[in-house]
Design a protein around this motif. Structure first.
Motif, mmCIF file in Angstrom:
data_model
loop_
_atom_site.group_PDB
_atom_site.id
_atom_site.type_symbol
_atom_site.label_atom_id
_atom_site.label_comp_id
_atom_site.label_asym_id
_atom_site.label_seq_id
_atom_site.Cartn_x
_atom_site.Cartn_y
_atom_site.Cartn_z
ATOM 1 N N ALA A 344 0.862 -1.188 0.000
ATOM 2 C CA ALA A 344 0.000 0.000 0.000
ATOM 3 C C ALA A 344 0.893 1.231 0.000
ATOM 4 O O ALA A 344 2.062 1.166 0.407
ATOM 5 N N TRP A 345 0.330 2.325 -0.462
ATOM 6 C CA TRP A 345 1.099 3.568 -0.594
ATOM 7 C C TRP A 345 0.175 4.730 -0.269
ATOM 8 O O TRP A 345 -0.927 4.830 -0.820
ATOM 9 N N VAL A 346 0.633 5.612 0.631
ATOM 10 C CA VAL A 346 -0.222 6.671 1.162
ATOM 11 C C VAL A 346 0.438 8.029 0.945
ATOM 12 O O VAL A 346 1.577 8.248 1.398
ATOM 13 N N TYR A 347 -0.271 8.928 0.259
ATOM 14 C CA TYR A 347 0.225 10.298 0.120
ATOM 15 C C TYR A 347 -0.193 11.084 1.353
ATOM 16 O O TYR A 347 -1.321 10.966 1.835
ATOM 17 N N TRP A 348 0.703 11.943 1.833
ATOM 18 C CA TRP A 348 0.486 12.628 3.098
ATOM 19 C C TRP A 348 -0.732 13.546 3.040
ATOM 20 O O TRP A 348 -1.691 13.378 3.802
ATOM 21 N N GLN A 349 -0.741 14.527 2.145
ATOM 22 C CA GLN A 349 -1.817 15.511 2.132
ATOM 23 C C GLN A 349 -2.382 15.661 0.730
ATOM 24 O O GLN A 349 -1.671 16.100 -0.181
ATOM 25 N N VAL A 350 -3.652 15.338 0.551
ATOM 26 C CA VAL A 350 -4.305 15.621 -0.726
ATOM 27 C C VAL A 350 -4.326 17.123 -0.959
ATOM 28 O O VAL A 350 -3.999 17.612 -2.048
ATOM 29 N N LEU A 351 -4.723 17.867 0.071
ATOM 30 C CA LEU A 351 -4.714 19.332 0.018
ATOM 31 C C LEU A 351 -3.533 19.838 0.832
ATOM 32 O O LEU A 351 -3.395 19.507 2.011
ATOM 33 N N ASP A 352 -2.698 20.659 0.206
ATOM 34 C CA ASP A 352 -1.584 21.230 0.939
ATOM 35 C C ASP A 352 -1.063 22.440 0.171
ATOM 36 O O ASP A 352 -1.382 22.636 -1.009
ATOM 37 N N SER A 353 -0.246 23.234 0.867
ATOM 38 C CA SER A 353 0.251 24.465 0.272
ATOM 39 C C SER A 353 1.306 24.179 -0.777
ATOM 40 O O SER A 353 1.986 23.149 -0.753
ATOM 41 N N SER A 354 1.439 25.109 -1.706
ATOM 42 C CA SER A 354 2.436 25.048 -2.766
ATOM 43 C C SER A 354 2.357 23.704 -3.474
ATOM 44 O O SER A 354 1.280 23.149 -3.686
ATOM 45 N N SER A 355 3.503 23.166 -3.837
ATOM 46 C CA SER A 355 3.516 21.930 -4.616
ATOM 47 C C SER A 355 3.485 20.677 -3.753
ATOM 48 O O SER A 355 3.550 19.568 -4.275
ATOM 49 N N TRP A 356 3.380 20.829 -2.427
ATOM 50 C CA TRP A 356 3.221 19.653 -1.582
ATOM 51 C C TRP A 356 1.859 19.005 -1.810
ATOM 52 O O TRP A 356 1.697 17.801 -1.655
#
Length: 485
Positions: A344-356
């Protein structure tokens, strides 16, 4: 009628293999695990913005979603895993004591906690407040309605009153444990009680619980910290893990996995896991969680070997970076598939500032904006490599392969990092490599700018092979039907 060059070759029985600069042979004899899914943490964005329907559709469905007032039609990512953050903050005073707040804390990164004082561990008493954190809980409920089926409860810090300095951002120097020794069990009880409450009142069954977040790292400093965090030595982790397993079992949650230890890098994860094995505490753990912040470095294969030896699953439970082009995401994701073999693979923040962010947002201002290019790069993987598929050896360092046994479909995702060239895919090792002349649908995203998950119907099988032209930094996904291992 218009034919592509490849179509004419198939119809006339000719081969264009001389035009293929690179040949990749997909290996059906490997089994790198059954894919469990793709996910995101709900902290901090969901706690800030709440259950916004359009964001939930983008994250958790594979629908095409109308976005930006109807100006954009965006492919949903189809994430099926949610990580819910048990907060550590409350703003009450008890027995003359209240939470200490770091001067640099970011307000939207402070998460409401449920156990507000130490007077009682009874979750129905006044020591507990189950009304807080409504936004994050509501987004989790909405995610469930959109098909999310896997949930993990995780902690960045114990409740503030369990901490030595009462600051949930860390100890005063960042290198010392900040959980009071007499609260090791309390931290475990806190998490197990949330899991029990969620099952009884929220309609959520947590598949796993994680008590730590990057515990061996030395940046959890209460004097300078901008978020919740806590250092735990491996010896402390071992004790807490035992308490957590006991607390879950006593609440009828024996099937809930304990995961550990969400270390920042692959190398730290390996070191911590070896310590847990040596202490015997690993027997309480059902899955190794690791964060992907070592990016292109680190001993991924070594960590996989440790997980295999212990017979436990392995997740990349958090990944993020500020490269909005999608280049780093694609590169590191393929490295994980090829060497870490996480399921499994999890991205930290769907919504975040700048290009994060996959969706660029300001969580403090409660505003969301553009869809980043790396969102579309990620869609190449998430929309096609689905839960239940078997991960295969893609045959090269730029190719990922997965097999859908139910539908007898082979998924290939490949990136061309070099000059523009043909990439040729050899399926001759499969007992049934698709049908000669059959269409192979493909989807394309250009790293940086250009195609944003565009579908094409111009690629066909020739014998046991097919090929496609790639420009530099192009990601393409192919679905080959009628394939048997």
């Amino acid at each position: 009628m218009h034919y592509t060059l490849q179509t004419l070759a198939v119809l006339l029985g000719y081969s264009l293999l001389t035009k293929a600069d690179t040949t990749t042979t997909i290996n059906p004899d490997t089994d790198w695990g059954t894919w469990e899914g793709w996910g995101t943490s709900l902290a901090w964005w969901a706690a800030a913005v709440g259950p916004v329907e359009v964001i939930a559709e983008l994250a958790f469905t594979t629908n095409w979603v109308s976005y930006d007032g109807g100006n954009m039609n965006v492919p949903g990512l189809g994430l099926n895993i949610v990580r819910y953050n048990a907060g550590a903050c409350s703003w009450n005073t008890y027995d003359g004591v209240s939470m200490v707040v770091s001067p640099g804390i970011i307000s939207s990164w402070q998460m409401d906690g449920f156990w507000t004082d130490w007077a009682s561990s009874n979750s129905t008493s006044s020591s507990w407040d189950w009304t807080v954190d409504a936004n994050q809980r509501e987004m989790m409920r909405l995610a469930t309605s959109y098909g999310v089926d896997t949930f993990e409860l995780f902690s960045n810090s114990p409740m503030w009153w369990m901490c030595i300095n009462h600051n949930p951002s860390g100890s005063n120097d960042g290198t010392d444990d900040n959980l009071q020794s007499w609260n090791y069990e309390s931290h475990a009880i806190y998490l197990a009680t949330i899991a029990e409450h969620a099952a009884n009142y929220w309609g959520i069954t947590f598949n796993s619980v994680e008590a730590f977040n990057e515990p061996s790292s030395n940046w959890w400093n209460g004097l300078t910290g901008d978020q919740e965090g806590c250092h735990f030595a491996a010896t402390t982790q071992a004790l807490v893990l035992g308490h957590l397993r006991t607390a879950l079992n006593s609440r009828g949650l024996s099937s809930t996995l304990v995961s550990a230890s969400d270390e920042n890098t692959y190398d730290l994860a390996g070191s911590t896991w070896s310590s847990l094995v040596n202490s015997g505490a690993s027997s309480n753990v059902g899955r190794i969680n690791v964060h992907g912040y070592q990016y292109g470095s680190g001993n991924r294969a070594g960590l996989y070997s440790l997980a295999q030896a212990a017979g436990v699953a392995l997740w990349n439970s958090e990944y993020g970076e500020a490269d909005g082009t999608g280049a780093e995401l694609a590169s590191n994701l393929i490295l994980d598939f090829r060497w870490l073999h996480n399921t499994a693979w999890v991205y930290w923040q769907v919504l975040d500032s700048s290009s994060w962010g996959l969706v660029v947002a300001d969580n403090n201002a409660l505003s969301s904006g553009s869809i980043s290019q790396k969102y579309y790069v990620l869609a190449q993987f998430t929309r096609h490599i689905r839960p239940g598929m078997t991960i295969l050896d893609g045959g090269s360092d730029n190719t990922v392969a997965a097999y859908d046994a139910t539908n007898q479909k082979l998924i290939i995702v490949a990136v061309n990092w070099g000059d523009a060239q043909y990439l040729n895919f050899d399926l001759s090792s499969f007992s049934t490599p698709g049908r000669n002349g059959a269409l192979v649908p493909r989807w394309s995203t250009q790293i940086g700018s250009g195609d944003q998950y565009v579908s094409y119907h111009d690629t066909y099988i020739s014998g046991t092979k097919f090929w496609s032209y790639f420009v530099t930094n192009q990601v393409q996904t192919f679905e080959v039907s009628n394939v048997a291992l």
